[in-house]
Design a protein around this motif. Structure first.
Motif, PDB file in Angstrom:
ATOM      1  N   GLN A  75       0.838  -1.185   0.000  1.00  0.00           N
ATOM      2  CA  GLN A  75       0.000   0.000   0.000  1.00  0.00           C
ATOM      3  C   GLN A  75       0.881   1.246   0.000  1.00  0.00           C
ATOM      4  OE1 GLN A  75      -3.281  -0.037  -0.308  1.00  0.00           O
ATOM      5  NE2 GLN A  75      -3.188  -2.264  -0.486  1.00  0.00           N
ATOM      6  N   ARG A  76       0.265   2.401  -0.311  1.00  0.00           N
ATOM      7  CA  ARG A  76       1.039   3.639  -0.384  1.00  0.00           C
ATOM      8  C   ARG A  76       1.694   3.947   0.961  1.00  0.00           C
ATOM      9  NH1 ARG A  76       1.345   8.422  -3.262  1.00  0.00           N
ATOM     10  NH2 ARG A  76      -0.151   7.731  -4.808  1.00  0.00           N
ATOM     11  N   ARG A  77       2.957   4.345   0.917  1.00  0.00           N
ATOM     12  CA  ARG A  77       3.703   4.676   2.124  1.00  0.00           C
ATOM     13  C   ARG A  77       4.363   6.038   1.932  1.00  0.00           C
ATOM     14  NH1 ARG A  77       5.238  -0.598   4.581  1.00  0.00           N
ATOM     15  NH2 ARG A  77       4.187  -2.190   3.348  1.00  0.00           N
ATOM     16  N   HIS A 253      -9.540  -3.560 -11.722  1.00  0.00           N
ATOM     17  CA  HIS A 253      -9.983  -4.313 -10.555  1.00  0.00           C
ATOM     18  C   HIS A 253      -9.629  -3.630  -9.245  1.00  0.00           C
ATOM     19  CE1 HIS A 253      -9.823  -7.652  -7.551  1.00  0.00           C
ATOM     20  NE2 HIS A 253     -10.986  -7.935  -8.132  1.00  0.00           N
ATOM     21  N   SER A 254      -8.346  -3.316  -9.028  1.00  0.00           N
ATOM     22  CA  SER A 254      -7.916  -2.771  -7.742  1.00  0.00           C
ATOM     23  C   SER A 254      -6.562  -2.101  -7.897  1.00  0.00           C
ATOM     24  CB  SER A 254      -7.826  -3.882  -6.691  1.00  0.00           C
ATOM     25  OG  SER A 254      -6.745  -4.756  -6.993  1.00  0.00           O
ATOM     26  N   PRO A 255      -6.155  -1.286  -6.916  1.00  0.00           N
ATOM     27  CA  PRO A 255      -4.814  -0.670  -6.987  1.00  0.00           C
ATOM     28  C   PRO A 255      -3.697  -1.700  -7.108  1.00  0.00           C
ATOM     29  CG  PRO A 255      -6.128   0.420  -5.321  1.00  0.00           C
ATOM     30  CD  PRO A 255      -6.918  -0.771  -5.773  1.00  0.00           C
ATOM     31  N   SER A 257      -3.825  -4.755  -8.403  1.00  0.00           N
ATOM     32  CA  SER A 257      -3.805  -5.385  -9.725  1.00  0.00           C
ATOM     33  C   SER A 257      -3.347  -4.390 -10.792  1.00  0.00           C
ATOM     34  CB  SER A 257      -5.189  -5.949 -10.066  1.00  0.00           C
ATOM     35  OG  SER A 257      -6.173  -4.919 -10.103  1.00  0.00           O
ATOM     36  N   ARG A 258      -3.709  -3.094 -10.643  1.00  0.00           N
ATOM     37  CA  ARG A 258      -3.210  -2.088 -11.583  1.00  0.00           C
ATOM     38  C   ARG A 258      -1.703  -1.954 -11.461  1.00  0.00           C
ATOM     39  NH1 ARG A 258      -8.029   0.282 -10.138  1.00  0.00           N
ATOM     40  NH2 ARG A 258      -7.157   1.674  -8.552  1.00  0.00           N
ATOM     41  N   ALA A 259      -1.202  -2.046 -10.230  1.00  0.00           N
ATOM     42  CA  ALA A 259       0.235  -1.960 -10.034  1.00  0.00           C
ATOM     43  C   ALA A 259       0.952  -3.127 -10.707  1.00  0.00           C
ATOM     44  CB  ALA A 259       0.555  -1.936  -8.541  1.00  0.00           C
ATOM     45  N   ARG A 260       0.301  -4.280 -10.747  1.00  0.00           N
ATOM     46  CA  ARG A 260       0.895  -5.435 -11.419  1.00  0.00           C
ATOM     47  C   ARG A 260       1.059  -5.169 -12.911  1.00  0.00           C
ATOM     48  NH1 ARG A 260      -1.786 -11.495 -12.041  1.00  0.00           N
ATOM     49  NH2 ARG A 260      -0.073 -12.389 -13.266  1.00  0.00           N
ATOM     50  N   VAL A 261       0.054  -4.551 -13.529  1.00  0.00           N
ATOM     51  CA  VAL A 261       0.158  -4.215 -14.952  1.00  0.00           C
ATOM     52  C   VAL A 261       1.245  -3.174 -15.174  1.00  0.00           C
ATOM     53  CG1 VAL A 261      -1.064  -3.242 -16.929  1.00  0.00           C
ATOM     54  CG2 VAL A 261      -2.265  -4.773 -15.362  1.00  0.00           C
ATOM     55  N   ALA A 262       1.285  -2.153 -14.311  1.00  0.00           N
ATOM     56  CA  ALA A 262       2.294  -1.111 -14.459  1.00  0.00           C
ATOM     57  C   ALA A 262       3.693  -1.678 -14.271  1.00  0.00           C
ATOM     58  CB  ALA A 262       2.035   0.011 -13.443  1.00  0.00           C
ATOM     59  N   TYR A 263       3.858  -2.564 -13.296  1.00  0.00           N
ATOM     60  CA  TYR A 263       5.157  -3.192 -13.071  1.00  0.00           C
ATOM     61  C   TYR A 263       5.541  -4.068 -14.259  1.00  0.00           C
ATOM     62  CZ  TYR A 263       8.776  -6.129 -11.032  1.00  0.00           C
ATOM     63  OH  TYR A 263       9.941  -6.805 -10.808  1.00  0.00           O
ATOM     64  N   TYR A 264       4.581  -4.793 -14.806  1.00  0.00           N
ATOM     65  CA  TYR A 264       4.819  -5.623 -15.986  1.00  0.00           C
ATOM     66  C   TYR A 264       5.318  -4.768 -17.146  1.00  0.00           C
ATOM     67  CZ  TYR A 264       3.297  -8.010 -20.295  1.00  0.00           C
ATOM     68  OH  TYR A 264       3.224  -8.538 -21.559  1.00  0.00           O
TER      69      TYR A 264
END
Length: 393
Positions: A75-77, A253-255, A257-264
């Protein structure tokens, strides 16, 4: 020889194929571009200043994708916690921290999150032209997929003339045209040619297909071929793969899962750049261009003949000679026709036993080297005593 530092970028883009199909930029409303990842580097090998920074462009539901999401799906830190996470990562992203949009410096990570796809594409174009200002643009299959898709998508959104001016000449639009590359040395394939004045497109996939024989030319296939394997034969580097039919679902779907696409998206850039650096794709070609006396664009996009012609013209200039210019009127040009080798059609079918294909590589040069003679001057032993007339010699 020494080269001045040259700014380069490596990029990759992810699109949302609606209903799980492969993305199409201009069908009906078209499939949107979700994010674009860019790595900015200097062409100064083996020096600490090679990496300049990384940037992620995204839009829509991405305001809650923080740097910590990009790095490890947390999560955001706050910045101190993100820095602490970065220290524990043994990866090229370990030093990436969030920075402002106005400047790019070594080891930083900047990202934009506008709420409109047009704004994102505009910011991407402005970043390339006014901030990164690269001489070299590279990636894996950027010529045949990423850039043509971005241009078609921008045109579908009604911003084609505004978007596709990527060269150094202000107002001159980048032209994308399909070209069939055919060379006796490199074979034939269909490619897209991008005309960006002042910038050189170095597509890693195109050069690997031309120079290496591999079982697979996917990014994973090239990683296994060029970046090595471990003791068990597993590749040292593998994509953080996400099936294209899942990208749209994960993005919405969620932050996490979006982060997974961005990381990919971002990790594809990292891996593409690793291959680019390992194979010295730019440096090898610019050295070859200097030796042949042609622009580096010719080395990448054209065949062997232009290099040979350039060397002939260079040598002829020493003797104050000029090469004749062929007629441009194709209707009046008579080309000598010759019959090539006989090719026997294969017998198609399913074979249980192995089938071997035999070929004689470099037939004539091999014979000349093995027997120290040329086929055009060799005389049969029974003909050695035959006296030839003067006009037969």
């Amino acid at each position: 020889s020494d080269h001045a530092p040259v700014r380069s970028i490596t990029l990759d883009a992810e699109m949302d194929g609606l209903d799980g199909r492969f993305p199409v930029p201009d069908l009906n409303q078209g499939d949107p571009v979700l994010c674009i990842s860019v790595r900015v580097s200097n062409e100064v090998p083996d020096q600490d200043k090679q990496l300049v920074g990384d940037v992620l462009f995204s839009w829509g539901l991405t305001s809650d994708i923080g740097v910590s999401h990009m790095m490890c799906y947390y999560q955001r830190r706050n910045e101190a916690q993100i820095d602490e996470i970065a220290k524990g990562l043994n990866s090229p992203q370990a030093k990436m921290l969030r920075c402002g949009a106005s400047r790019i410096k070594k080891g930083t990570y900047a990202y934009w999150t506008p709420n409109d796809e047009r704004v994102m594409l505009r910011q991407f174009r402005d970043f390339i032209i006014h901030i990164a200002r690269p001489f070299v643009i590279t990636g894996y299959n950027v010529n045949n997929f990423d850039f043509p898709y971005l241009f078609k998508r921008a045109s579908r959104l009604g911003m084609g003339q505004e978007f596709d001016c990527f060269g150094w000449i202000k107002g001159q639009r980048t032209k994308v045209r399909q070209k069939i590359f055919s060379s006796k040395a490199f074979g034939s394939r269909v490619n897209h040619e991008l005309n960006m004045p002042g910038r050189v497109m170095v597509d890693a996939l195109h050069l690997i297909q031309r120079n290496f024989k591999q079982r697979s030319y996917s990014l994973n296939g090239s990683l296994a071929r060029h970046m090595g394997t471990d003791a068990e034969g597993k590749p040292n580097y593998v994509k953080a793969d996400v099936p294209h039919e899942m990208i749209g679902f994960l993005w919405n779907h969620s932050p996490d899962s979006r982060a997974r696409v961005a990381y990919y998206c971002h990790y594809d850039v990292v891996l593409s750049r690793m291959i680019y650096d390992k194979l010295y794709l730019y440096l090898d070609n610019i050295e070859l261009a200097g030796a042949a006396g042609v622009p580096v664009k010719y080395i990448i996009e054209r065949g062997i003949q232009i290099r040979v012609l350039s060397l002939i013209l260079r040598k002829a200039k020493v003797y104050l000679l000029l090469a004749p210019v062929a007629s441009e009127d194709k209707n009046n040009v008579e080309e000598d026709q010759y019959k090539g080798a006989t090719v026997i059609d294969p017998i198609t079918g399913f074979y249980v036993d192995p089938i071997f294909t035999l070929d004689f590589t470099s037939l004539y040069p091999t014979i000349m080297i093995a027997h120290n003679f040329c086929y055009c001057t060799w005389i049969n032993p029974e003909d050695q005593n035959v006296k030839l007339l003067t006009d037969q010699m």
